[in-house]
Design a protein around this motif. Structure first.
Motif, PDB file in Angstrom:
ATOM      1  N   GLU A  49       0.824  -1.206   0.000  1.00  0.00           N
ATOM      2  CA  GLU A  49       0.000   0.000   0.000  1.00  0.00           C
ATOM      3  C   GLU A  49       0.860   1.259   0.000  1.00  0.00           C
ATOM      4  O   GLU A  49       0.586   2.206  -0.754  1.00  0.00           O
ATOM      5  N   GLN A  50       1.866   1.284   0.817  1.00  0.00           N
ATOM      6  CA  GLN A  50       2.733   2.465   0.877  1.00  0.00           C
ATOM      7  C   GLN A  50       3.477   2.675  -0.442  1.00  0.00           C
ATOM      8  O   GLN A  50       3.608   3.803  -0.927  1.00  0.00           O
ATOM      9  N   ARG A  51       3.946   1.576  -1.009  1.00  0.00           N
ATOM     10  CA  ARG A  51       4.684   1.670  -2.267  1.00  0.00           C
ATOM     11  C   ARG A  51       3.773   2.144  -3.411  1.00  0.00           C
ATOM     12  O   ARG A  51       4.186   2.938  -4.260  1.00  0.00           O
ATOM     13  N   TRP A  52       2.532   1.659  -3.438  1.00  0.00           N
ATOM     14  CA  TRP A  52       1.632   2.029  -4.535  1.00  0.00           C
ATOM     15  C   TRP A  52       1.148   3.470  -4.382  1.00  0.00           C
ATOM     16  O   TRP A  52       1.001   4.187  -5.378  1.00  0.00           O
ATOM     17  N   ALA A  53       0.918   3.904  -3.156  1.00  0.00           N
ATOM     18  CA  ALA A  53       0.557   5.301  -2.932  1.00  0.00           C
ATOM     19  C   ALA A  53       1.669   6.217  -3.449  1.00  0.00           C
ATOM     20  O   ALA A  53       1.408   7.226  -4.124  1.00  0.00           O
ATOM     21  N   ALA A  54       2.908   5.867  -3.157  1.00  0.00           N
ATOM     22  CA  ALA A  54       4.040   6.663  -3.624  1.00  0.00           C
ATOM     23  C   ALA A  54       4.146   6.626  -5.148  1.00  0.00           C
ATOM     24  O   ALA A  54       4.428   7.638  -5.795  1.00  0.00           O
ATOM     25  N   ALA A  55       3.898   5.452  -5.733  1.00  0.00           N
ATOM     26  CA  ALA A  55       4.025   5.303  -7.183  1.00  0.00           C
ATOM     27  C   ALA A  55       2.975   6.106  -7.933  1.00  0.00           C
ATOM     28  O   ALA A  55       3.232   6.589  -9.051  1.00  0.00           O
ATOM     29  N   THR A  56       1.794   6.258  -7.336  1.00  0.00           N
ATOM     30  CA  THR A  56       0.715   6.982  -8.005  1.00  0.00           C
ATOM     31  C   THR A  56       0.613   8.435  -7.559  1.00  0.00           C
ATOM     32  O   THR A  56      -0.187   9.195  -8.113  1.00  0.00           O
ATOM     33  N   GLY A  57       1.398   8.815  -6.562  1.00  0.00           N
ATOM     34  CA  GLY A  57       1.343  10.180  -6.065  1.00  0.00           C
ATOM     35  C   GLY A  57       0.081  10.483  -5.296  1.00  0.00           C
ATOM     36  O   GLY A  57      -0.439  11.605  -5.344  1.00  0.00           O
ATOM     37  N   THR A  58      -0.426   9.499  -4.575  1.00  0.00           N
ATOM     38  CA  THR A  58      -1.631   9.682  -3.775  1.00  0.00           C
ATOM     39  C   THR A  58      -1.302   9.529  -2.290  1.00  0.00           C
ATOM     40  O   THR A  58      -0.285   8.944  -1.917  1.00  0.00           O
ATOM     41  N   ALA A  59      -2.201  10.025  -1.460  1.00  0.00           N
ATOM     42  CA  ALA A  59      -1.970   9.989  -0.018  1.00  0.00           C
ATOM     43  C   ALA A  59      -2.259   8.616   0.585  1.00  0.00           C
ATOM     44  O   ALA A  59      -1.635   8.242   1.580  1.00  0.00           O
ATOM     45  N   HIS A  60      -3.184   7.889  -0.004  1.00  0.00           N
ATOM     46  CA  HIS A  60      -3.612   6.621   0.590  1.00  0.00           C
ATOM     47  C   HIS A  60      -3.785   5.561  -0.489  1.00  0.00           C
ATOM     48  O   HIS A  60      -4.295   5.840  -1.578  1.00  0.00           O
ATOM     49  N   ALA A  61      -3.386   4.337  -0.166  1.00  0.00           N
ATOM     50  CA  ALA A  61      -3.660   3.176  -1.003  1.00  0.00           C
ATOM     51  C   ALA A  61      -4.193   2.063  -0.118  1.00  0.00           C
ATOM     52  O   ALA A  61      -3.737   1.887   1.017  1.00  0.00           O
ATOM     53  N   VAL A  62      -5.169   1.330  -0.629  1.00  0.00           N
ATOM     54  CA  VAL A  62      -5.795   0.235   0.117  1.00  0.00           C
ATOM     55  C   VAL A  62      -5.782  -0.996  -0.780  1.00  0.00           C
ATOM     56  O   VAL A  62      -6.342  -0.979  -1.889  1.00  0.00           O
ATOM     57  N   ALA A  63      -5.133  -2.051  -0.334  1.00  0.00           N
ATOM     58  CA  ALA A  63      -5.048  -3.289  -1.104  1.00  0.00           C
ATOM     59  C   ALA A  63      -6.248  -4.173  -0.806  1.00  0.00           C
ATOM     60  O   ALA A  63      -6.653  -4.324   0.351  1.00  0.00           O
ATOM     61  N   VAL A  64      -6.807  -4.772  -1.868  1.00  0.00           N
ATOM     62  CA  VAL A  64      -8.005  -5.603  -1.726  1.00  0.00           C
ATOM     63  C   VAL A  64      -7.850  -6.872  -2.556  1.00  0.00           C
ATOM     64  O   VAL A  64      -6.830  -7.094  -3.202  1.00  0.00           O
ATOM     65  N   SER A  65      -8.891  -7.692  -2.537  1.00  0.00           N
ATOM     66  CA  SER A  65      -8.792  -9.047  -3.087  1.00  0.00           C
ATOM     67  C   SER A  65      -8.717  -9.091  -4.600  1.00  0.00           C
ATOM     68  O   SER A  65      -8.138 -10.021  -5.165  1.00  0.00           O
ATOM     69  N   ASN A  66      -9.318  -8.121  -5.290  1.00  0.00           N
ATOM     70  CA  ASN A  66      -9.272  -8.107  -6.748  1.00  0.00           C
ATOM     71  C   ASN A  66      -9.758  -6.756  -7.263  1.00  0.00           C
ATOM     72  O   ASN A  66     -10.264  -5.925  -6.501  1.00  0.00           O
ATOM     73  N   GLY A  67      -9.628  -6.539  -8.553  1.00  0.00           N
ATOM     74  CA  GLY A  67     -10.025  -5.266  -9.133  1.00  0.00           C
ATOM     75  C   GLY A  67     -11.519  -5.022  -9.105  1.00  0.00           C
ATOM     76  O   GLY A  67     -11.970  -3.878  -9.004  1.00  0.00           O
ATOM     77  N   THR A  68     -12.314  -6.081  -9.220  1.00  0.00           N
ATOM     78  CA  THR A  68     -13.767  -5.942  -9.152  1.00  0.00           C
ATOM     79  C   THR A  68     -14.191  -5.478  -7.770  1.00  0.00           C
ATOM     80  O   THR A  68     -15.026  -4.576  -7.622  1.00  0.00           O
ATOM     81  N   ALA A  69     -13.605  -6.083  -6.736  1.00  0.00           N
ATOM     82  CA  ALA A  69     -13.894  -5.650  -5.368  1.00  0.00           C
ATOM     83  C   ALA A  69     -13.477  -4.196  -5.171  1.00  0.00           C
ATOM     84  O   ALA A  69     -14.142  -3.440  -4.447  1.00  0.00           O
ATOM     85  N   ALA A  70     -12.395  -3.783  -5.819  1.00  0.00           N
ATOM     86  CA  ALA A  70     -11.948  -2.401  -5.693  1.00  0.00           C
ATOM     87  C   ALA A  70     -13.015  -1.439  -6.210  1.00  0.00           C
ATOM     88  O   ALA A  70     -13.337  -0.433  -5.564  1.00  0.00           O
ATOM     89  N   LEU A  71     -13.594  -1.727  -7.376  1.00  0.00           N
ATOM     90  CA  LEU A  71     -14.646  -0.873  -7.916  1.00  0.00           C
ATOM     91  C   LEU A  71     -15.869  -0.853  -7.009  1.00  0.00           C
ATOM     92  O   LEU A  71     -16.468   0.204  -6.760  1.00  0.00           O
ATOM     93  N   HIS A  72     -16.244  -2.033  -6.517  1.00  0.00           N
ATOM     94  CA  HIS A  72     -17.414  -2.135  -5.642  1.00  0.00           C
ATOM     95  C   HIS A  72     -17.210  -1.323  -4.372  1.00  0.00           C
ATOM     96  O   HIS A  72     -18.077  -0.527  -3.970  1.00  0.00           O
ATOM     97  N   LEU A  73     -16.065  -1.479  -3.736  1.00  0.00           N
ATOM     98  CA  LEU A  73     -15.783  -0.757  -2.499  1.00  0.00           C
ATOM     99  C   LEU A  73     -15.701   0.745  -2.733  1.00  0.00           C
ATOM    100  O   LEU A  73     -16.092   1.544  -1.863  1.00  0.00           O
ATOM    101  N   ALA A  74     -15.204   1.150  -3.905  1.00  0.00           N
ATOM    102  CA  ALA A  74     -15.132   2.572  -4.211  1.00  0.00           C
ATOM    103  C   ALA A  74     -16.518   3.192  -4.250  1.00  0.00           C
ATOM    104  O   ALA A  74     -16.769   4.253  -3.652  1.00  0.00           O
ATOM    105  N   LEU A  75     -17.463   2.545  -4.937  1.00  0.00           N
ATOM    106  CA  LEU A  75     -18.818   3.066  -5.009  1.00  0.00           C
ATOM    107  C   LEU A  75     -19.484   3.060  -3.637  1.00  0.00           C
ATOM    108  O   LEU A  75     -20.216   3.999  -3.279  1.00  0.00           O
ATOM    109  N   ALA A  76     -19.219   2.005  -2.865  1.00  0.00           N
ATOM    110  CA  ALA A  76     -19.792   1.929  -1.521  1.00  0.00           C
ATOM    111  C   ALA A  76     -19.280   3.068  -0.650  1.00  0.00           C
ATOM    112  O   ALA A  76     -20.041   3.709   0.082  1.00  0.00           O
ATOM    113  N   ALA A  77     -17.974   3.339  -0.716  1.00  0.00           N
ATOM    114  CA  ALA A  77     -17.388   4.402   0.103  1.00  0.00           C
ATOM    115  C   ALA A  77     -17.955   5.765  -0.268  1.00  0.00           C
ATOM    116  O   ALA A  77     -18.056   6.659   0.574  1.00  0.00           O
TER     117      ALA A  77
END
Length: 433
Positions: free
Chosen positions: A56-84
């Motif tokens: 998470e820390q490495r990906w946040a730095a790579a994308t220039g964002t403050a926070h990164a959250v690792a999850v089980s798959n890309g589909t779950a990432a989209l779902h959690l984004a809409l939920a949040a």
């Protein structure tokens, strides 16, 4: 002029170089996985720090964002984004008509209605004008997909989102490391979502996903959402208290360690792709009747998938349907050793899950939007997406290998050879009408 392979000639791509490994698994990757096994911390909610946090820390730095959250798959990432973001029953989310199915399913899992918009014929990404036309008072979010590795028109889409008070959720599953006007994809919208599935430019050993955001409140909701709504902190006992609706969408530390090891080499691999792929495309560009993918001056292309559009009229094949030419070239190029394929066989709104509208039963979530444009939308109203699917072929995965330069030149040899035999291709295409 040499004989086509399907007519008994030697193929342009030698058989002994066709097999290309992806992902590349190194001794460093094996050590990273074994270190997790040896640690005994095999779940992400272990009481001590795991490899998930490092990723998470490495990906946040790579994308220039403050926070990164690792999850089980890309589909779950989209779902959690809409939920949040609070997307829920009766809401509408605008999605491109050409994408992987997960882009359209994510709204459904929130009981929201996916509203499909057509794409640009050159970039294959959301057409901003069509997006704006489909906005209603129920619209809550737009999901721009950076399809095949090329960033969507984020300037226009962000302007639309700002005017209408909508959230932008970047689907960057195919665009790791791509840049739009100096900003990495995943850092432009409210939330960015990407995939670590094994075919991706940044892979793990199976499935995985990552979310990025600069908003600390959204980051907290994403973390809670991935693990039952619980607050789980390293070094503290788990209290099993669910503070919000959550799921079990945690990534495994083994997968996180593998992805982090791959990330060590990602920039080097990406530089090699940028060296290998443009010369290949440059050789194909002069061939009549074929349009090759390009990157505009304001953005970089991750080249996850290479899509080629085919034009019968430009080849003098008047009356030949684009699909017939595509079928003929598909057969001839594969015989020469070029593994051409199709990415998506129909626009997303024509998938049964959307046309039959079974959803969660009784027609939901569409029933909640009864009488609206989204509920009444007729499939087949996406002429650009339909045309692109009908008249194009793609090259996938093999070109991701950093040493694929010579192989791509053999592919170019094959294209040039086939174009020397367009009379044969034309005969095949006409017979398929």
């Amino acid at each position: 002029m040499t004989k086509l392979a399907m007519m008994g000639g030697a193929p342009a791509v030698p058989r002994d170089i066709r097999s290309v490994q992806w992902p590349i698994i190194t001794e460093e990757d094996r050590k990273a996985v074994l270190s997790v096994l040896d640690s005994g911390n095999l779940v992400s909610n272990a009481e001590t720090e795991t490899s998930v946090r490092e990723l998470e820390q490495r990906w946040a730095a790579a994308t220039g964002t403050a926070h990164a959250v690792a999850v089980s798959n890309g589909t779950a990432a989209l779902h959690l984004a809409l939920a949040a973001l609070g997307v829920g029953p009766g809401d509408e989310v605008i999605v491109p008509a050409l994408s992987f199915i997960a882009s359209g399913l994510a709204p459904l899992h929130q009981m929201a209605v996916p509203v499909f918009a057509d794409i640009d014929p050159v970039t294959f990404n959301l057409d901003p004008a069509d997006v704006e036309r489909r906005i209603t008072d129920r619209t809550r979010a737009i999901i721009p997909v950076h399809l095949h590795g090329l960033p969507a028109d984020m300037d226009a889409l962000a302007g639309i989102a700002d005017r209408h008070g909508l959230a932008l959720v970047e689907d960057a599953a195919q665009a790791h490391g791509a840049v739009h006007r100096g900003r990495k994809v995943g850092s432009i919208g409210a939330i960015g979502a990407t995939s670590l599935q094994t075919t991706k430019n940044l892979p793990t050993c199976g499935e995985g996903g990552l979310l990025t955001t600069d908003d600390p409140e959204l980051a907290e909701k994403l973390v809670l959402g991935r693990q039952f709504g619980e607050v789980i902190e390293s070094g503290k006992a788990r209290d099993y208290v669910s503070r919000q609706l959550g799921w079990n969408a945690k990534i495994n530390p083994i997968q996180a360690a593998f992805a982090t090891s791959q990330l060590d080499r990602f920039d080097g691999y990406e530089r090699r792709r940028q060296q290998n792929i443009p010369p290949f495309l440059d050789r194909l560009r002069p061939l009549p009747g074929i349009t090759v993918p390009t990157a505009p001056a304001h953005a970089s292309h991750a080249w996850h998938i290479l899509r080629f559009r085919l034009d019968p009229a430009a080849l003098g094949l008047d009356g030949v349907a684009p699909g017939a030419l595509r079928q003929a070239l598909h057969r001839v190029l594969r015989a020469e050793g070029v593994p051409m394929s199709r990415y998506q066989l129909m626009p997303l709104p024509e998938q049964k899950v959307f046309t039959e509208r079974t959803g969660f039963g009784s027609g939901h979530p569409w029933a909640a939007a009864e009488g609206t444009a989204a509920a009444d939308e007729v499939t087949g109203s996406f002429p650009v997406a339909s045309a692109v699917i009908e008249d194009s072929l793609t090259l996938q995965k093999r070109h991701l290998h950093p040493d694929s330069g010579p192989l791509l030149q053999h592919y170019a040899d094959a294209f040039e050879k086939v174009w020397d035999h367009l009379d044969t291709v034309a005969t095949m295409a006409r017979s398929a009408r």
